[in-house]
Motif scaffolding. Structure first.
Motif, PDB file in Angstrom:
ATOM      1  N   LYS A  81       0.836  -1.202   0.000  1.00  0.00           N
ATOM      2  CA  LYS A  81       0.000   0.000   0.000  1.00  0.00           C
ATOM      3  C   LYS A  81       0.871   1.253   0.000  1.00  0.00           C
ATOM      4  CE  LYS A  81      -3.215   2.550   2.839  1.00  0.00           C
ATOM      5  NZ  LYS A  81      -3.888   2.629   4.108  1.00  0.00           N
ATOM      6  N   MET A  82       1.961   1.229   0.746  1.00  0.00           N
ATOM      7  CA  MET A  82       2.862   2.372   0.806  1.00  0.00           C
ATOM      8  C   MET A  82       3.486   2.650  -0.567  1.00  0.00           C
ATOM      9  SD  MET A  82       6.024   3.119   3.422  1.00  0.00           S
ATOM     10  CE  MET A  82       5.236   2.152   4.648  1.00  0.00           C
ATOM     11  N   ILE A  83       3.847   1.613  -1.282  1.00  0.00           N
ATOM     12  CA  ILE A  83       4.414   1.778  -2.628  1.00  0.00           C
ATOM     13  C   ILE A  83       3.375   2.396  -3.569  1.00  0.00           C
ATOM     14  CG2 ILE A  83       5.259   0.519  -4.651  1.00  0.00           C
ATOM     15  CD1 ILE A  83       6.530  -1.476  -2.607  1.00  0.00           C
ATOM     16  N   VAL A  84       2.145   1.902  -3.494  1.00  0.00           N
ATOM     17  CA  VAL A  84       1.070   2.448  -4.334  1.00  0.00           C
ATOM     18  C   VAL A  84       0.838   3.919  -4.001  1.00  0.00           C
ATOM     19  CG1 VAL A  84      -1.406   2.307  -4.824  1.00  0.00           C
ATOM     20  CG2 VAL A  84      -0.048   0.222  -4.702  1.00  0.00           C
ATOM     21  N   CYS A  85       0.837   4.246  -2.716  1.00  0.00           N
ATOM     22  CA  CYS A  85       0.625   5.634  -2.299  1.00  0.00           C
ATOM     23  C   CYS A  85       1.763   6.535  -2.761  1.00  0.00           C
ATOM     24  CB  CYS A  85       0.460   5.719  -0.790  1.00  0.00           C
ATOM     25  SG  CYS A  85      -1.117   5.072  -0.219  1.00  0.00           S
ATOM     26  N   TYR A  86       2.971   6.032  -2.749  1.00  0.00           N
ATOM     27  CA  TYR A  86       4.093   6.826  -3.244  1.00  0.00           C
ATOM     28  C   TYR A  86       3.927   7.118  -4.733  1.00  0.00           C
ATOM     29  CZ  TYR A  86       8.645   8.242  -4.879  1.00  0.00           C
ATOM     30  OH  TYR A  86       9.661   8.933  -5.490  1.00  0.00           O
ATOM     31  N   LEU A  87       3.499   6.135  -5.492  1.00  0.00           N
ATOM     32  CA  LEU A  87       3.285   6.348  -6.923  1.00  0.00           C
ATOM     33  C   LEU A  87       2.181   7.379  -7.178  1.00  0.00           C
ATOM     34  CD1 LEU A  87       3.590   2.676  -8.208  1.00  0.00           C
ATOM     35  CD2 LEU A  87       5.289   4.524  -8.393  1.00  0.00           C
ATOM     36  N   ILE A  88       1.187   7.384  -6.315  1.00  0.00           N
ATOM     37  CA  ILE A  88       0.104   8.365  -6.432  1.00  0.00           C
ATOM     38  C   ILE A  88       0.594   9.746  -6.007  1.00  0.00           C
ATOM     39  CG2 ILE A  88      -2.144   9.020  -5.486  1.00  0.00           C
ATOM     40  CD1 ILE A  88      -2.690   5.965  -5.310  1.00  0.00           C
ATOM     41  N   LEU A  89       1.478   9.796  -5.032  1.00  0.00           N
ATOM     42  CA  LEU A  89       1.978  11.054  -4.491  1.00  0.00           C
ATOM     43  C   LEU A  89       3.028  11.709  -5.382  1.00  0.00           C
ATOM     44  CD1 LEU A  89       2.040  12.990  -2.016  1.00  0.00           C
ATOM     45  CD2 LEU A  89       3.833  11.528  -1.086  1.00  0.00           C
ATOM     46  N   LYS A  90       3.637  10.958  -6.250  1.00  0.00           N
ATOM     47  CA  LYS A  90       4.742  11.452  -7.082  1.00  0.00           C
ATOM     48  C   LYS A  90       4.443  12.772  -7.810  1.00  0.00           C
ATOM     49  CE  LYS A  90       8.348   8.856  -9.314  1.00  0.00           C
ATOM     50  NZ  LYS A  90       8.696   7.754 -10.170  1.00  0.00           N
ATOM     51  N   PRO A  91       3.291  12.924  -8.466  1.00  0.00           N
ATOM     52  CA  PRO A  91       3.020  14.212  -9.138  1.00  0.00           C
ATOM     53  C   PRO A  91       2.944  15.389  -8.166  1.00  0.00           C
ATOM     54  CG  PRO A  91       1.434  12.544  -9.830  1.00  0.00           C
ATOM     55  CD  PRO A  91       2.246  11.950  -8.736  1.00  0.00           C
ATOM     56  N   ILE A  92       2.473  15.156  -6.965  1.00  0.00           N
ATOM     57  CA  ILE A  92       2.375  16.227  -5.980  1.00  0.00           C
ATOM     58  C   ILE A  92       3.764  16.613  -5.482  1.00  0.00           C
ATOM     59  CG2 ILE A  92       1.419  16.867  -3.733  1.00  0.00           C
ATOM     60  CD1 ILE A  92      -0.810  14.825  -4.243  1.00  0.00           C
TER      61      ILE A  92
END
Length: 130
Positions: A81-92
């Motif tokens: 889940k943390m990896i997925v969240c990092y990928l989502i957070l990348k543009p921000i």
């Protein structure tokens, strides 16, 4: 489909709804405009809720088969889940505008909130054996 075995998901839904309501009130009181955010608050709550539900479904399946592996499954699923969240957070993270710092803080607070909820509910599952 036996809905009784998915009963531990109910507190997750209630706590997420309560957190969303409080979040909206805080943004209203502090006059924070979230229309410029890369991801809306609703999108993030739905995303985190979906990821948390997936974590719990995995934990409940592991609990049925091998109760002793629930803790390790929680750690593994939380790491994914943390990896997925990092990928989502990348543009921000790429944006350096001062206004976006509120969005970054918002994302991390939501991540920590859902992580705390998942941890508390996992502890409840683990304490069922005693």
């Amino acid at each position: 489909m036996n809905l009784k075995k998915y009963k531990p998901l109910l507190p997750l839904l209630v706590l997420a709804g309560l957190a969303y309501g409080i979040h909206r009130v805080i943004f209203y009181v502090l006059h924070i405009n979230d229309s410029t955010f890369y991801y809306s608050i609703e999108t993030l709550y739905l995303l985190f809720l979906a990821l948390s539900i997936m974590v719990f479904v995995v934990l409940l399946k592991v609990k049925e088969r091998s109760f002793d592996n629930v803790g390790m499954s929680f750690l593994l699923s939380t790491s994914i889940k943390m990896i997925v969240c990092y990928l989502i957070l990348k543009p921000i993270l790429r944006v350096t505008i001062e206004i976006k710092s509120i969005e970054k803080i918002n994302f991390f607070i939501m991540f920590i909130l859902f992580l705390a909820i998942e941890t508390i509910l996992t502890i409840r599952i683990l304490n069922e054996k005693q």
